[in-house]
Design a protein around this motif. Structure first.
Motif, PDB file in Angstrom:
ATOM      1  N   THR A 199       0.837  -1.220   0.000  1.00 19.21           N
ATOM      2  CA  THR A 199       0.000   0.000   0.000  1.00 19.21           C
ATOM      3  C   THR A 199       0.867   1.264   0.000  1.00 19.21           C
ATOM      4  O   THR A 199       0.371   2.363   0.170  1.00 19.21           O
ATOM      5  CB  THR A 199      -0.945   0.054   1.228  1.00 19.21           C
ATOM      6  N   GLU A 200       2.199   1.086  -0.188  1.00 18.14           N
ATOM      7  CA  GLU A 200       3.065   2.276  -0.240  1.00 18.14           C
ATOM      8  C   GLU A 200       2.692   3.132  -1.455  1.00 18.14           C
ATOM      9  O   GLU A 200       2.183   2.609  -2.444  1.00 18.14           O
ATOM     10  CB  GLU A 200       4.555   1.885  -0.371  1.00 18.14           C
ATOM     11  N   ASP A 201       2.956   4.418  -1.348  1.00 19.21           N
ATOM     12  CA  ASP A 201       2.650   5.330  -2.454  1.00 19.21           C
ATOM     13  C   ASP A 201       3.956   5.952  -2.939  1.00 19.21           C
ATOM     14  O   ASP A 201       4.501   6.860  -2.322  1.00 19.21           O
ATOM     15  CB  ASP A 201       1.681   6.422  -1.952  1.00 19.21           C
ATOM     16  N   SER A 202       4.471   5.419  -4.069  1.00 23.19           N
ATOM     17  CA  SER A 202       5.797   5.859  -4.520  1.00 23.19           C
ATOM     18  C   SER A 202       5.802   7.303  -5.013  1.00 23.19           C
ATOM     19  O   SER A 202       6.841   7.935  -5.123  1.00 23.19           O
ATOM     20  CB  SER A 202       6.313   4.928  -5.621  1.00 23.19           C
ATOM     21  N   ARG A 203       4.607   7.865  -5.363  1.00 25.61           N
ATOM     22  CA  ARG A 203       4.583   9.256  -5.858  1.00 25.61           C
ATOM     23  C   ARG A 203       4.687  10.271  -4.722  1.00 25.61           C
ATOM     24  O   ARG A 203       4.933  11.440  -4.936  1.00 25.61           O
ATOM     25  CB  ARG A 203       3.283   9.515  -6.633  1.00 25.61           C
ATOM     26  N   ASN A 204       4.460   9.766  -3.504  1.00 24.89           N
ATOM     27  CA  ASN A 204       4.500  10.671  -2.356  1.00 24.89           C
ATOM     28  C   ASN A 204       5.790  10.429  -1.572  1.00 24.89           C
ATOM     29  O   ASN A 204       6.046   9.298  -1.151  1.00 24.89           O
ATOM     30  CB  ASN A 204       3.265  10.390  -1.479  1.00 24.89           C
ATOM     31  N   PRO A 205       6.615  11.452  -1.375  1.00 22.33           N
ATOM     32  CA  PRO A 205       7.884  11.238  -0.654  1.00 22.33           C
ATOM     33  C   PRO A 205       7.695  10.655   0.751  1.00 22.33           C
ATOM     34  O   PRO A 205       8.599  10.007   1.272  1.00 22.33           O
ATOM     35  CB  PRO A 205       8.479  12.657  -0.563  1.00 22.33           C
ATOM     36  N   THR A 206       6.530  10.859   1.354  1.00 22.49           N
ATOM     37  CA  THR A 206       6.311  10.251   2.679  1.00 22.49           C
ATOM     38  C   THR A 206       5.578   8.915   2.542  1.00 22.49           C
ATOM     39  O   THR A 206       5.119   8.339   3.535  1.00 22.49           O
ATOM     40  CB  THR A 206       5.447  11.168   3.586  1.00 22.49           C
ATOM     41  N   GLY A 207       5.445   8.452   1.276  1.00 22.47           N
ATOM     42  CA  GLY A 207       4.535   7.342   0.988  1.00 22.47           C
ATOM     43  C   GLY A 207       4.904   5.975   1.529  1.00 22.47           C
ATOM     44  O   GLY A 207       4.130   5.029   1.381  1.00 22.47           O
ATOM     45  N   GLU A 208       6.098   5.829   2.155  1.00 20.18           N
ATOM     46  CA  GLU A 208       6.444   4.506   2.706  1.00 20.18           C
ATOM     47  C   GLU A 208       5.889   4.323   4.104  1.00 20.18           C
ATOM     48  O   GLU A 208       5.759   3.204   4.593  1.00 20.18           O
ATOM     49  CB  GLU A 208       7.974   4.389   2.813  1.00 20.18           C
ATOM     50  N   VAL A 209       5.639   5.481   4.766  1.00 20.89           N
ATOM     51  CA  VAL A 209       5.288   5.392   6.191  1.00 20.89           C
ATOM     52  C   VAL A 209       3.918   5.999   6.457  1.00 20.89           C
ATOM     53  O   VAL A 209       3.303   6.611   5.588  1.00 20.89           O
ATOM     54  CB  VAL A 209       6.344   6.134   7.061  1.00 20.89           C
ATOM     55  N   GLU A 210       3.468   5.793   7.697  1.00 16.92           N
ATOM     56  CA  GLU A 210       2.243   6.436   8.161  1.00 16.92           C
ATOM     57  C   GLU A 210       2.392   6.693   9.653  1.00 16.92           C
ATOM     58  O   GLU A 210       3.310   6.166  10.292  1.00 16.92           O
ATOM     59  CB  GLU A 210       1.016   5.563   7.871  1.00 16.92           C
ATOM     60  N   VAL A 211       1.509   7.529  10.188  1.00 15.31           N
ATOM     61  CA  VAL A 211       1.577   7.789  11.634  1.00 15.31           C
ATOM     62  C   VAL A 211       0.357   7.155  12.276  1.00 15.31           C
ATOM     63  O   VAL A 211      -0.786   7.455  11.930  1.00 15.31           O
ATOM     64  CB  VAL A 211       1.597   9.311  11.921  1.00 15.31           C
ATOM     65  N   LEU A 212       0.652   6.231  13.193  1.00 18.45           N
ATOM     66  CA  LEU A 212      -0.412   5.577  13.954  1.00 18.45           C
ATOM     67  C   LEU A 212      -0.751   6.505  15.112  1.00 18.45           C
ATOM     68  O   LEU A 212       0.080   6.750  15.990  1.00 18.45           O
ATOM     69  CB  LEU A 212       0.109   4.247  14.485  1.00 18.45           C
ATOM     70  N   ILE A 213      -1.948   7.056  15.106  1.00 17.58           N
ATOM     71  CA  ILE A 213      -2.162   8.131  16.076  1.00 17.58           C
ATOM     72  C   ILE A 213      -2.587   7.613  17.451  1.00 17.58           C
ATOM     73  O   ILE A 213      -3.282   6.615  17.593  1.00 17.58           O
ATOM     74  CB  ILE A 213      -3.144   9.211  15.577  1.00 17.58           C
ATOM     75  N   GLU A 214      -2.107   8.355  18.413  1.00 19.17           N
ATOM     76  CA  GLU A 214      -2.421   8.044  19.808  1.00 19.17           C
ATOM     77  C   GLU A 214      -3.230   9.183  20.424  1.00 19.17           C
ATOM     78  O   GLU A 214      -3.815   9.024  21.487  1.00 19.17           O
ATOM     79  CB  GLU A 214      -1.109   7.839  20.584  1.00 19.17           C
ATOM     80  N   GLY A 215      -3.251  10.311  19.791  1.00 20.38           N
ATOM     81  CA  GLY A 215      -4.022  11.443  20.301  1.00 20.38           C
ATOM     82  C   GLY A 215      -4.212  12.445  19.184  1.00 20.38           C
ATOM     83  O   GLY A 215      -3.421  12.477  18.230  1.00 20.38           O
ATOM     84  N   ALA A 216      -5.261  13.240  19.243  1.00 16.59           N
ATOM     85  CA  ALA A 216      -5.520  14.238  18.201  1.00 16.59           C
ATOM     86  C   ALA A 216      -6.284  15.413  18.794  1.00 16.59           C
ATOM     87  O   ALA A 216      -6.866  15.301  19.880  1.00 16.59           O
ATOM     88  CB  ALA A 216      -6.328  13.620  17.066  1.00 16.59           C
ATOM     89  N   GLU A 217      -6.252  16.512  18.083  1.00 20.39           N
ATOM     90  CA  GLU A 217      -6.970  17.683  18.562  1.00 20.39           C
ATOM     91  C   GLU A 217      -7.503  18.442  17.347  1.00 20.39           C
ATOM     92  O   GLU A 217      -6.795  18.576  16.334  1.00 20.39           O
ATOM     93  CB  GLU A 217      -5.989  18.586  19.329  1.00 20.39           C
ATOM     94  N   LEU A 218      -8.741  18.880  17.454  1.00 17.50           N
ATOM     95  CA  LEU A 218      -9.303  19.711  16.390  1.00 17.50           C
ATOM     96  C   LEU A 218      -8.893  21.154  16.680  1.00 17.50           C
ATOM     97  O   LEU A 218      -9.263  21.709  17.712  1.00 17.50           O
ATOM     98  CB  LEU A 218     -10.835  19.578  16.384  1.00 17.50           C
ATOM     99  N   LEU A 219      -8.117  21.758  15.774  1.00 16.72           N
ATOM    100  CA  LEU A 219      -7.648  23.134  16.012  1.00 16.72           C
ATOM    101  C   LEU A 219      -8.608  24.167  15.408  1.00 16.72           C
ATOM    102  O   LEU A 219      -8.716  25.275  15.900  1.00 16.72           O
ATOM    103  CB  LEU A 219      -6.249  23.338  15.422  1.00 16.72           C
ATOM    104  N   ASN A 220      -9.253  23.756  14.324  1.00 15.37           N
ATOM    105  CA  ASN A 220     -10.236  24.643  13.702  1.00 15.37           C
ATOM    106  C   ASN A 220     -11.011  23.830  12.674  1.00 15.37           C
ATOM    107  O   ASN A 220     -10.438  22.953  12.019  1.00 15.37           O
ATOM    108  CB  ASN A 220      -9.544  25.828  13.020  1.00 15.37           C
TER     109      ASN A 220
END
Ligand code: ASP
Length: 608
Positions: free
Chosen positions: A90-111
């Motif tokens: 499922t990697e995306d070679s067109r995207n420079p960050t496409g090898e990785v993802e961030v598994l989230i542990e917390g989030a906040e709605l800023l706006n």
């Protein structure tokens, strides 16, 4: 800290690291309880995942899940979590960050964001919204990667130019925005003065007179990324306010100024394209440009040059040509070489009969009576009218155009200027239709030896070819000389058939400057009233000086291959010169007009 990394930064080197990102929610999708979103900022896009299975704590899971579902498109959030590899495949070679993802542990709605007027995310093949809608919500349009890339590219062009000029000892100086009008061939934008009721400033059409004053002031080498304002009728691809790279130098000649521009552009090319630009640029005289290319902004990347064949065809019996020649007209022609066309038309020839018929119709729409053609077949010129051309005439035409088998000769007849201009338009049309520009890259050319004056095509009145501060070639005007033959020490820079700059040596002798004003019909009183300050300054030991200005908007848009200059301007006006986002221009309250002692006679059209 709001973020540890940008959305364009994470790679497999950060695997396992705890990170914090902030940005806009571009896309979100639910894959059976695992929620994905693309988090975007100015630097890129990172895939962020909410995976309940990977989290232990129930309350965190439930809290995050319901929060995640409130993240509408283009809402602004921050997330923190751990960098991990994407699932293999499922990697995306067109995207420079496409090898990785961030598994989230917390989030906040800023706006949060209201429902969008158009899609910000750019997907392959997706259509752009209409331009007026884009301009109305320009801040959303600027979030699109292609727009933000355009602005970054523009910044790099300007900053490379600045570095080069800085290295060469130029000083950047800001000149006033509230000025006295300087004639650059357009109408002024007028600004009423409150403190001097009944008097007005003009927004500068260019910093022309100020940069000349800087030379009188001894600054020697000036430049400015200058905003200029011209109230022109809204024409395709113009803006009422635009940006110039404005330059002025003392104790130089025209070649010195051209050389510094070549240096600046070579530096720009190297910095933004990583390529060496071939300098010096070719030079073409105004006369040759008009006669070979039918324009003063020639695109020399392809052939189809014009040839004046008046002398040859006047030996023909072709009545249409004869009629025009008797009136003092000219016949210009071009050779559409067989090799220019790669796709044979339906009748097997390269530009077939039906295409020629279409060209004839096109010529009529350009104000020409039509267009005459001949084709080289079996070593001879053939066409329905060739019988009117004796064999010695066709032999001369073959020689003049170096016509080879399959070549098509096209002729336009009319007044010299009409025939040349139509020839130039035909050249451009054929280059487009025959794809002659494919893979051609960019080509600069200097237009030199320009006339000092020209006649207005409608009124016949004498006007300056550039502006009234250009030094005559001979240093001054010769008494009794036909002014339309007088040369000016001015030059244009043309890129790919568009004028992107113009400049000149200036009149540093006040008497010569007066001579020019006089030719434009100004009385001594008018000169004093309009340009007394310039004439005065020139009389205090003005050094010989000259300069140039390059249009940044057009330069950048040509470099990027954009359709319009509006694509490289953050907040352009639309085609009617309106600012759709801030709704300018707008009426002002009567109290403000009163303060300025102005009365508005126009109807309020703002409610239309
Ligand atoms: N002031 C001129 C212009 O804006 C340029 C120049 O002559 O330097 O076109």
């Amino acid at each position: 800290m709001m973020r540890t990394h940008t959305c364009g930064e994470l790679r497999s080197e950060q695997l396992g690291e705890k990170v914090k990102l902030a940005g806009w929610v571009r896309f979100s999708r639910d894959h059976g309880g695992v929620l994905f979103l693309d988090l975007a900022d100015a630097y890129g896009t990172t895939q962020v995942v909410f995976d309940p299975e990977a989290l232990k704590d129930r309350t965190t899971i439930e809290g995050l899940e319901s929060l995640f579902k409130t993240f509408g498109r283009e809402s602004v959030i921050s997330v923190h979590g751990t960098v991990r590899n994407r699932v293999p495949g499922t990697e995306d070679s067109r995207n420079p960050t496409g090898e990785v993802e961030v598994l989230i542990e917390g989030a906040e709605l800023l706006n949060s964001s209201r429902p969008l007027p158009f899609e910000v995310a750019e997907q392959k093949g997706s259509l752009l919204p209409g331009e007026d809608l884009r301009l109305r919500y320009r801040y959303l349009d600027l979030r699109r990667t292609s727009m933000s890339n355009n602005l970054r590219f523009r910044h790099r062009v300007i900053s490379a130019a600045r570095c080069c000029l800085d290295d060469a000892g130029f000083v950047e100086v800001e000149t006033p925005m509230l000025t006295r009008s300087t004639p650059e061939g357009a109408r002024d934008f007028i600004v009423p003065s409150r403190t001097s009721p009944g008097s007005f400033y003009a927004l500068p059409q260019s910093p022309q007179l100020y940069k000349q004053m800087l030379m009188v002031g001894g600054l020697d080498k000036y430049y400015q990324i200058a905003r200029c304002f011209r109230d022109e009728d809204s024409r395709a691809d113009r803006q009422p306010e635009f940006t110039q790279l404005d330059i002025e130098m003392s104790f130089v000649d025209d070649r010195d100024i051209q050389a510094i521009i070549e240096k600046v552009l070579a530096r720009v090319w190297k910095d933004v394209f990583g390529k060496d630009l071939s300098i010096p640029f070719p030079r073409i005289t105004y006369h040759d440009a008009m006669h070979k290319y039918g324009t003063d902004a020639p695109d020399i990347r392809y052939g189809l040059e014009l040839n004046d064949v008046t002398d040859i065809v006047q030996r023909s019996n072709y009545s249409i040509f004869q009629r025009i020649l008797k009136k003092g007209g000219k016949v210009v022609g071009m050779n559409v070489r067989a090799e220019y066309t790669t796709t044979p038309s339906s009748d097997g020839s390269l530009v077939g009969r039906s295409e020629v018929d279409r060209l004839i119709e096109w010529a009529k729409t350009q104000g020409m009576g039509g267009l005459t053609w001949m084709r080289m077949v079996d070593g001879e010129l053939t066409s329905n009218i060739v019988k009117y051309f004796p064999s010695d005439v066709t032999a001369d035409l073959i020689k003049e155009f170096d016509a080879k088998e399959g070549d098509l000769l096209l002729f336009l007849a009319g007044s010299e200027i009409a025939a040349l201009k139509a020839g130039g338009d035909l050249r451009r049309k054929l280059a487009r239709d025959l794809n002659l520009l494919d893979g051609k890259g960019h080509q600069f050319v200097w237009l030199v030896e320009c006339p000092l004056f020209q006649r207005d095509s409608v009124t016949g009145q004498l006007e300056m070819f550039h502006h009234p501060f250009v030094r005559p070639v001979d240093g001054c005007l010769i008494e009794g000389e036909d002014l339309t033959n007088a040369g000016g020490l001015s030059y244009d820079l043309v890129l790919d058939g568009s004028e992107i700059g113009s400049g000149s040596m200036r009149c540093h002798d006040p008497e010569v400057q007066r001579q020019l004003f006089r030719c434009l019909g100004m009385t001594n009183e008018e000169m004093e009233a309009e340009f007394g300050f310039l004439l005065e300054a020139l009389s205090y030991g003005a050094p010989p000086h000259g300069g140039i200005a390059l249009g940044i908007d057009r330069l950048v848009s040509l470099m990027l291959g954009c359709e319009t200059i509006r694509e490289v301007i953050a907040f352009p006006k639309n085609k009617k010169f309106q600012g759709l986002m801030d709704r300018s221009p707008a009426p002002v309250e009567d109290s403000k007009l009163n303060e300025l002692q102005l009365l508005c006679l126009a109807e309020d059209e703002s409610e239309e």
